[in-house]
Design an enzyme around this catalytic site. Structure first.
Site, PDB file in Angstrom:
ATOM      1  N   LEU D  50      -2.210   3.810   6.309  1.00 27.88           N
ATOM      2  CA  LEU D  50      -2.674   3.011   5.177  1.00 27.88           C
ATOM      3  C   LEU D  50      -1.577   2.933   4.129  1.00 27.88           C
ATOM      4  O   LEU D  50      -0.851   3.897   3.891  1.00 27.88           O
ATOM      5  CB  LEU D  50      -3.934   3.646   4.567  1.00 27.88           C
ATOM      6  CG  LEU D  50      -5.135   3.712   5.522  1.00 27.88           C
ATOM      7  CD1 LEU D  50      -6.240   4.581   4.942  1.00 27.88           C
ATOM      8  CD2 LEU D  50      -5.668   2.310   5.810  1.00 27.88           C
ATOM      9  N   GLU D  51      -1.485   1.791   3.473  1.00 23.36           N
ATOM     10  CA  GLU D  51      -0.313   1.531   2.638  1.00 23.36           C
ATOM     11  C   GLU D  51      -0.208   2.445   1.422  1.00 23.36           C
ATOM     12  O   GLU D  51       0.856   2.553   0.821  1.00 23.36           O
ATOM     13  CB  GLU D  51      -0.279   0.062   2.200  1.00 23.36           C
ATOM     14  CG  GLU D  51      -1.337  -0.281   1.187  1.00 23.36           C
ATOM     15  CD  GLU D  51      -1.285  -1.730   0.737  1.00 23.36           C
ATOM     16  OE1 GLU D  51      -0.843  -2.585   1.519  1.00 23.36           O
ATOM     17  OE2 GLU D  51      -1.723  -2.005  -0.375  1.00 23.36           O
ATOM     18  N   GLY D  52      -1.304   3.110   1.067  1.00 26.96           N
ATOM     19  CA  GLY D  52      -1.244   4.025  -0.067  1.00 26.96           C
ATOM     20  C   GLY D  52      -0.302   5.198   0.148  1.00 26.96           C
ATOM     21  O   GLY D  52      -0.036   5.963  -0.771  1.00 26.96           O
ATOM     22  N   GLY D  53       0.191   5.355   1.369  1.00 27.10           N
ATOM     23  CA  GLY D  53       1.095   6.463   1.662  1.00 27.10           C
ATOM     24  C   GLY D  53       0.481   7.434   2.648  1.00 27.10           C
ATOM     25  O   GLY D  53       0.868   8.599   2.712  1.00 27.10           O
ATOM     26  N   ALA D 275      -4.469  -6.498   0.992  1.00 29.58           N
ATOM     27  CA  ALA D 275      -4.245  -6.434   2.431  1.00 29.58           C
ATOM     28  C   ALA D 275      -3.453  -5.193   2.767  1.00 29.58           C
ATOM     29  O   ALA D 275      -2.529  -4.846   2.085  1.00 29.58           O
ATOM     30  CB  ALA D 275      -3.483  -7.652   2.884  1.00 29.58           C
TER      31      ALA D 275
END
Lengths: 317, 275, 317, 275
Positions: D50-53, D275
């Site tokens: 997930l792009e949050g890290g 996204a």
């Protein structure tokens, strides 16, 4: 300078399709991934968290025509040279360490033109690995400009399209194989390190194949208990090698200090006998043992305990 | 009483150039000792950064690190990060001072720690740049500390590992090195800087008892001489005691009586630790 | 696009000479560093570790003509818009969050042309801050190429001098001021964060001035006990503000979850009344309290305890 | 018995496209649900990023994150890093799949999540790219998942937020987008891909009971039709049960009996989450 091939490295990564499986194997099996002529990047720095168990396994195999890169290189370079494994060193500094003066075997080969030394700045090495890890062919920097390092390496510049500023274009490096030593890893290759990370995360992500040795193989649950400590995810790792004391006689942050007496003995011999001393060191410390554990055991429990105590004393409380 | 070694003299002279509250990017050996002395004397808020990824290093007296990448260097640190990150802090302008040694330095402050002779077939292959090239390219001000000998102070270095003012004038900026300056050269004989227009090395101060003629005799090129030449204070008993305690772990040295420079250790002429 | 001015930002940093002193101050004093027309970068992402105590202090001051940038922007943007403080938003995404649909007040201003939105990709925002933090005017990337984002922003490309590969040249961003919320800081500004770091390290290092709020002000010794957890060193920080619950009603990793009911109420009002609802929110939640602690206290101990319990439940054991 | 929503149908169809041992870069909402269903069914070794890290996300059933940057997204993760680092993993080629929604998608797979109307004075200002542009530029293969409606499947998007094959042929590569491909478009009516030379969207499969004519009627451009059209298996009772347990926290739905698609929720036509 090697060709910049970051897109080829990416294409290989896409095609390779690492599996999320148990990747544990011996150092000997893991380092058999390395071929004659490969570029091998060695993690850690100087005598800190050097993947020595993996280096020893590679020394045992007597590969030929290797290129080795490292942030700062210590006497492992001399061992590869003495056994005829190494054609080229890519780094910013080669030596043993402050008290020991110049590296005599390294001098022997490079001054005779029998091995070559691509000398970059320390940051440039870091940016080369980082560009490779980021999937871009270069990174801009203010380092190396105007120097003979740049001239010798034919370093190119790039002009900022917004400001017109001229910067060094530090080319990506994507080694064939990276060797990394870590504090902990699970069997899938999720890797954790304590303390500073040297350039290891970028070295590994830049490389096409990654071999990790670890002081302890732990459960995935132990990894997930401290997820912010994870330096590499399993999908960036090909092989996991259990290697207690796997950086010895170099140090491993928090666990054991460097064995400076071991260094002393090595450097004395190397100063006296040059490459013959390097070869003899490998025969006595690598070839003579069935595996790396044998080499570590030969140091004796008292010495190992003293090095561990030294490390504990330096840790924050 | 114990004399003062060239290294002690240089380190203590250099320590006085570090202002309080600043950030110094130090290598192991003399730069680290000079920085540590400064912290213990006139610059208690000086922050010491080491290239191994260490910010706010403390030092255990008598257990100074041999490498900037080892645990002893990290003792008491406020922050641990990675090597590349440290140099990027330098590139952003966070590091007020960088410290460099030199196997050779020329009249424009260019430094060689790579080769004596040609790069293709060197007479002596030295360890290489390490972080030296980065430090001189990226830090706000660089201090060069080295023994004063003609074989070190050469008209033209065999190889520019670390660019000073290149060929003088604005040639450094024209090469793209738009940041940083070479603030001073500290030796066992003198304190030097660079004349602002020509960027040639210039004598600014003399260690106690040293003459301009002696400095010239030990310099392999034509040295500019400033209009006012400062006489540098010799190391104080307190400075020496602090230096020696840091180095040895206890104040072993007798610091009474007059302090006289002893001949510098000839030794290896190259800095053996990574800059 | 703003002018790329990384060298000016560096020169300012060199000249400014931050002192290693006690930097503790109130949020009101700290945010008075911000001037009309400044570019303010807000740390955290969406509703995670938003520096809300600092945002509220800035809202209270009714600055004018601000530019605000963020990795992903939440309703704090609408509050700045509703109070007339904001001319321009620089980010990749503006909304409240998945269940709440589009941001109505944001739409109001942007669709009328009363505020502008520089839309970058998420990675491009990250690289803009990273370039600013690295002291280079641009970073190369494969993102944004061929898109209307690139066209609208007049994004330039750069050609790799080694491979000829064409890449996006993502321009550096050096905000005037960064606002960051952290778990811990000492009085000098050594800052530690738990969990993921969003883009905060780069946001802060890129900025010309840095204001940090922290859940707890701790001793330098507590910082040194976990040095690898330190995200920012003191010499990258100008002001330290003690702010327990300083991200509320947004979340703070490990300490408290987001107050989704608070979001619900805000969004309902904003959908119904537009900018008037935003202004009223500021009057009731910012202006009506003497300080941020008053706003937090108004949430009541039961709600805060429930949010803390929710956070604990999600942490690794 | 409970019917199947359009969202369920799309998520489960998409989940079947994810091969075991791969790495999927998922956004919140349907992409995350599809990935989680895949992990619980045929791809137990799938790694969700997930792009949050967040790398190796687990999911607490019924407590799915609303944002990729929140604690619930980090539950059980193997690794936490920062946002920029996650996208740089994508740029290095580590992420086999990326998932995108679309307010508008055109015949070349270009996606608009920025504006309806002109960018200067939009009729509707949508949230923007978030990571969508990066995902389609950097991931090895992108799956587009969206409801099949003429207002979404447009001949030409108002604004290319996220570049698909641009104007077809080799125009994507010519723009410098030398990596990645648009692997499939999954809708509540069909499965589509892109013809290898023209790079125009092509019908490959039909959801159960749907005809080619129905798909054409819901597509605002001239759709290519593959030589062999697959009939997609409807969601199995097991898949539905897993999906609903993940979404709701318990297997609330009755999963007996035949499964029929219900009309899709009209709702907002834009993906409201980043996204």
């Amino acid at each position: 300078m090697e060709q910049v091939a970051v897109l080829a490295a990416r294409a290989e990564r896409e095609a390779a399709g690492r599996l999320a499986v148990d990747k544990r194997m011996t150092a000997e099996v893991a380092t058999a991934l390395i071929r004659d002529g490969d570029h091998v990047a060695i993690g850690g720095t100087l005598y800190s968290r050097t993947p020595m168990a993996l280096v020893f396994a590679l020394l045992r195999q007597r590969r030929r025509h290797l290129t080795v890169s490292r942030p700062l290189a210590c006497y492992e370079i001399e061992l590869f040279l003495s056994t005829g494994a190494l054609d080229r060193v890519v780094t910013s500094w080669v030596g043993i360490g402050l008290p020991w003066g110049l590296a005599p075997i390294f001098r022997h080969y490079v001054e005779r033109g029998e091995a070559s030394y691509d000398e970059w700045s320390h940051l440039a090495m870091g940016l080369r690995y980082k560009a490779g890890a980021m999937g871009v062919p270069f990174l801009p920097s203010l380092t190396m400009l105007g120097s003979d390092l740049a001239r010798t390496l034919d370093l190119q510049t790039v002009t900022c399209p917004y400001t017109g500023q001229q910067l060094a274009a530090v080319p990506a490096l994507n080694p064939d194989v990276a060797l990394i030593h870590a504090h902990r890893a699970d069997m899938f290759g999720n890797v954790q390190v304590d303390g500073y990370r040297h350039m290891d995360a970028d070295v590994a992500k830049a490389a096409r194949k990654v071999i990790v040795s670890a002081e302890r193989i732990v459960s995935p649950e132990e990894i997930a208990a401290q997820p912010a400590q994870t330096m590499l995810p399993h999908f960036a790792v090909d092989a996991v090698v259990a290697a207690p004391h796997g950086a010895y006689p170099h140090e491993c942050y928090g666990l054991y200090g460097p064995d400076l007496e071991h260094f002393d003995a090595y450097v004395s011999a190397a100063k006296e006998n040059g490459p013959a001393a390097g070869l003899r060191y490998v025969e006595e410390n690598v070839d003579a043992h069935a595996d790396f554990a044998g080499f570590v055991a030969a140091a004796g429990p008292d010495r190992l305990a003293a090095l561990a105590a030294e490390a504990r004393e330096l840790m924050p409380r | 009483m114990s004399g003062v070694t060239a290294e002690e003299l240089m380190a203590i002279t250099a320590s006085r150039l570090l202002a309080d509250h600043k950030v110094v990017f130090a290598g192991v050996g003399m730069p680290l000792l000079a920085s540590a002395v400064a912290r213990r004397t006139r610059a208690p808020h000086l922050t010491i950064v080491l290239e191994g990824g260490i910010i706010g290093a403390s030092l255990l007296p008598g257990k100074l690190p041999i490498s900037t990448n080892e645990m002893r260097a990290a003792y008491g640190a406020q922050m641990l990060t990675d090597i590349t990150d440290i140099f990027l802090y330098a590139q952003r302008g966070y590091f007020d001072y960088g410290f460099l040694g030199a196997a050779q330095v020329d009249m424009y402050g260019n430094i060689n720690t790579s080769v004596i002779g040609s790069v293709e077939r060197p007479r002596v292959r030295l360890p290489g740049s390490g972080g030296a090239n980065d430090i001189i390219s990226l830090c706000n001000e660089v201090l060069i500390v080295t023994q004063h000998e003609p074989r070190r102070f050469v008209p033209r270095v065999d190889f520019i590992t670390s660019p000073g003012y290149l060929s003088g004038g604005d040639s450094r900026a024209r090469a793209g090195l738009v940041c940083g300056k070479i603030g001073a050269v500290v030796t066992d004989l003198a304190l030097l800087d660079f004349e602002p227009v020509s960027r040639r090395m210039r004598l600014r101060g003399l260690q106690a008892g040293v003459t301009v003629g002696q400095v010239r005799a030990q310099t392999g090129f034509d040295l500019l001489v400033g209009e006012e030449i400062e006489e540098l204070r010799p190391p104080s008993a307190e400075e020496l005691a602090i230096y020696r305690e840091l180095r040895d772990g206890s104040a072993t040295a007798d610091t009474e009586g007059p302090v006289v420079a002893e001949p510098a250790d000839a030794g290896d002429r190259v800095p053996a630790g990574p800059a």
